[in-house]
Design a protein around this motif. Structure first.
Motif, short mmCIF file in Angstrom:
data_model
loop_
_atom_site.label_atom_id
_atom_site.label_comp_id
_atom_site.label_asym_id
_atom_site.label_seq_id
_atom_site.Cartn_x
_atom_site.Cartn_y
_atom_site.Cartn_z
N LYS A 12 37.22 43.60 39.84
CA LYS A 12 36.56 42.35 39.43
C LYS A 12 37.43 41.19 39.88
O LYS A 12 38.63 41.16 39.61
CB LYS A 12 36.36 42.32 37.91
CG LYS A 12 35.46 43.44 37.41
CD LYS A 12 35.26 43.39 35.90
CE LYS A 12 34.37 44.54 35.43
NZ LYS A 12 34.17 44.51 33.96
N ASN A 14 37.68 36.85 40.50
CA ASN A 14 37.21 35.48 40.27
C ASN A 14 37.68 34.58 41.40
O ASN A 14 38.76 34.76 41.95
CB ASN A 14 37.78 34.92 38.96
CG ASN A 14 36.95 35.31 37.75
OD1 ASN A 14 36.07 36.16 37.85
ND2 ASN A 14 37.24 34.70 36.63
N GLU A 16 37.85 30.37 41.53
CA GLU A 16 37.59 29.12 40.80
C GLU A 16 36.78 29.40 39.53
O GLU A 16 35.78 28.74 39.25
CB GLU A 16 36.90 28.11 41.70
CG GLU A 16 37.75 27.69 42.90
CD GLU A 16 37.04 26.76 43.85
OE1 GLU A 16 35.81 26.54 43.66
OE2 GLU A 16 37.69 26.25 44.77
N ASP A 17 37.22 30.40 38.78
CA ASP A 17 36.64 30.78 37.49
C ASP A 17 35.22 31.33 37.57
O ASP A 17 34.54 31.49 36.55
CB ASP A 17 36.66 29.59 36.50
CG ASP A 17 38.07 29.16 36.14
OD1 ASP A 17 38.94 30.06 36.04
OD2 ASP A 17 38.32 27.96 35.99
N LYS A 18 34.77 31.64 38.76
CA LYS A 18 33.46 32.27 38.91
C LYS A 18 33.66 33.71 39.36
O LYS A 18 34.34 33.98 40.34
CB LYS A 18 32.61 31.52 39.93
CG LYS A 18 31.22 32.13 40.10
CD LYS A 18 30.40 31.37 41.13
CE LYS A 18 29.02 32.00 41.30
NZ LYS A 18 28.20 31.29 42.32
N GLU A 19 33.05 34.65 38.63
CA GLU A 19 33.20 36.06 38.97
C GLU A 19 32.32 36.40 40.18
O GLU A 19 31.11 36.22 40.15
CB GLU A 19 32.81 36.95 37.79
CG GLU A 19 33.15 38.42 38.01
CD GLU A 19 32.85 39.29 36.80
OE1 GLU A 19 33.45 40.36 36.68
OE2 GLU A 19 32.00 38.89 35.97
N LYS A 22 32.19 42.32 40.74
CA LYS A 22 31.86 42.61 39.34
C LYS A 22 31.95 44.10 39.02
O LYS A 22 31.09 44.66 38.37
CB LYS A 22 30.45 42.09 39.03
CG LYS A 22 30.29 40.60 39.35
CD LYS A 22 28.86 40.12 39.15
CE LYS A 22 28.72 38.65 39.50
NZ LYS A 22 27.33 38.16 39.32
N THR A 46 34.71 37.92 50.10
CA THR A 46 35.62 37.95 48.95
C THR A 46 36.38 39.27 48.91
O THR A 46 37.59 39.29 48.67
CB THR A 46 34.83 37.76 47.64
OG1 THR A 46 34.27 36.44 47.62
CG2 THR A 46 35.74 37.93 46.42
N TYR A 57 41.93 34.18 45.44
CA TYR A 57 41.06 35.19 44.84
C TYR A 57 41.83 35.93 43.74
O TYR A 57 42.79 36.64 44.01
CB TYR A 57 40.56 36.16 45.91
CG TYR A 57 39.73 35.46 46.96
CD1 TYR A 57 38.34 35.42 46.88
CD2 TYR A 57 40.34 34.79 48.03
CE1 TYR A 57 37.58 34.76 47.82
CE2 TYR A 57 39.59 34.12 48.98
CZ TYR A 57 38.21 34.10 48.87
OH TYR A 57 37.46 33.43 49.81
N GLU A 58 41.38 35.73 42.50
CA GLU A 58 42.10 36.25 41.33
C GLU A 58 41.50 37.58 40.85
O GLU A 58 40.33 37.64 40.48
CB GLU A 58 42.04 35.22 40.19
CG GLU A 58 42.74 35.67 38.92
CD GLU A 58 42.47 34.77 37.74
OE1 GLU A 58 43.07 35.02 36.66
OE2 GLU A 58 41.64 33.83 37.87
N ILE A 60 40.85 40.05 38.15
CA ILE A 60 40.86 40.00 36.69
C ILE A 60 40.75 41.38 36.07
O ILE A 60 40.99 41.55 34.87
CB ILE A 60 39.74 39.07 36.16
CG1 ILE A 60 38.37 39.51 36.68
CG2 ILE A 60 40.03 37.62 36.52
CD1 ILE A 60 37.21 38.75 36.07
#
Length: 251
Positions: A12, A14, A16-19, A22, A46, A57-58, A60
């Motif tokens: 998963k 994110n 900019e805080d958007k996943e 998924k 991504t 690209y974070e 999570i």
């Protein structure tokens, strides 16, 4: 040598805080060609940038293992030294640095061995001939004034010269005419062997005709929702993604 090269579990990501990713799962063994297809915005690029460790690209949740080692927190340069390569969809122009200088420096950095001038020139000439690139390309500034096809060929030249274990090609075939696609495909086929693997992100079936991939995956809304062979690409070519979207949404 264990056969499993890359293992992605429940990834998963994110931005900019958007996943975007998924819960993506993907496993690649040595000696395989995998194709990622899917509609725009599904997470294909991504995935590529995340595998290379782009800081934007974070991650999570989930794990990325390369040859059995967890690399979630590994810096991009260290991933490159371990044998991961990413070709860019939009290669950067670098004035003042020739193709030869760039590749010789990159090869030294990735391999940890100083590349002697004469042997490297010989290697580069051999790789360029395979891609039907003229000798003078080596002395041109990196991507400066290159056509779209020349830039894409140069990405394949980099892959071939650096000899990674996993090559990730992000829409390397976009914008290419039929002849250029054939040359790029031949470069990929010449590179592939039982010790490496290739992950290709593409929208086009023409490249697949040349590559004959082992697996085709459909990436939809941040997950791989369907995997198959070349027949899956033909289904997409004929019907688009609507049937797969309907099948996925019903689950």
């Amino acid at each position: 040598m264990p056969n499993n090269l890359l293992s992605i579990n429940n990834l998963k990501v994110n931005i900019e805080d958007k996943e975007i990713l998924k819960g993506l799962n993907l496993h690649i063994d040595h000696g395989e060609i995998h194709i990622i297809m899917g509609p725009n915005g599904g997470g294909k690029s991504t995935l590529a940038y995340t595998l290379m460790g782009h800081p934007k690209y974070e991650i999570i949740d989930g794990e990325i293992e390369f040859e059995g080692e967890l690399i979630n927190d590994l810096a991009p340069d260290k991933r490159a030294r371990k044998g991961i390569f990413l070709s860019f969809q939009y290669p950067e122009e670098i004035p003042g640095v020739t193709v030869e200088e760039f590749l010789r420096t990159a090869k030294t950095s990735v391999s940890g061995e100083t590349q002697k001038l004469i042997p490297f020139k010989k290697l580069l000439k051999e790789k360029m001939e395979q891609l039907e690139m003229k000798d003078e390309y080596a002395s041109r500034y990196l991507n400066l004034g290159f056509s779209g096809g020349e830039k894409k060929k140069n990405e394949i030249l980099q892959m071939s010269t650096l000899d990674p274990k996993l090559a990730i090609l992000d829409e390397t075939d976009s914008g290419l005419d039929v002849d250029a696609i054939r040359i790029v495909a031949e470069g990929v086929k010449n590179f592939k062997n039982e010790k490496n693997s290739i992950l290709v992100i593409t929208h086009y079936n023409k490249l697949l005709d040349y590559l004959q991939p082992d697996y085709i995956h459909i990436l939809l809304d941040g997950k791989i929702v369907k995997t198959g062979g070349i027949e899956l690409a033909k289904e997409i070519d004929e019907r688009g993604y609507e049937n797969i979207k309907a099948e996925f949404s019903s689950k």
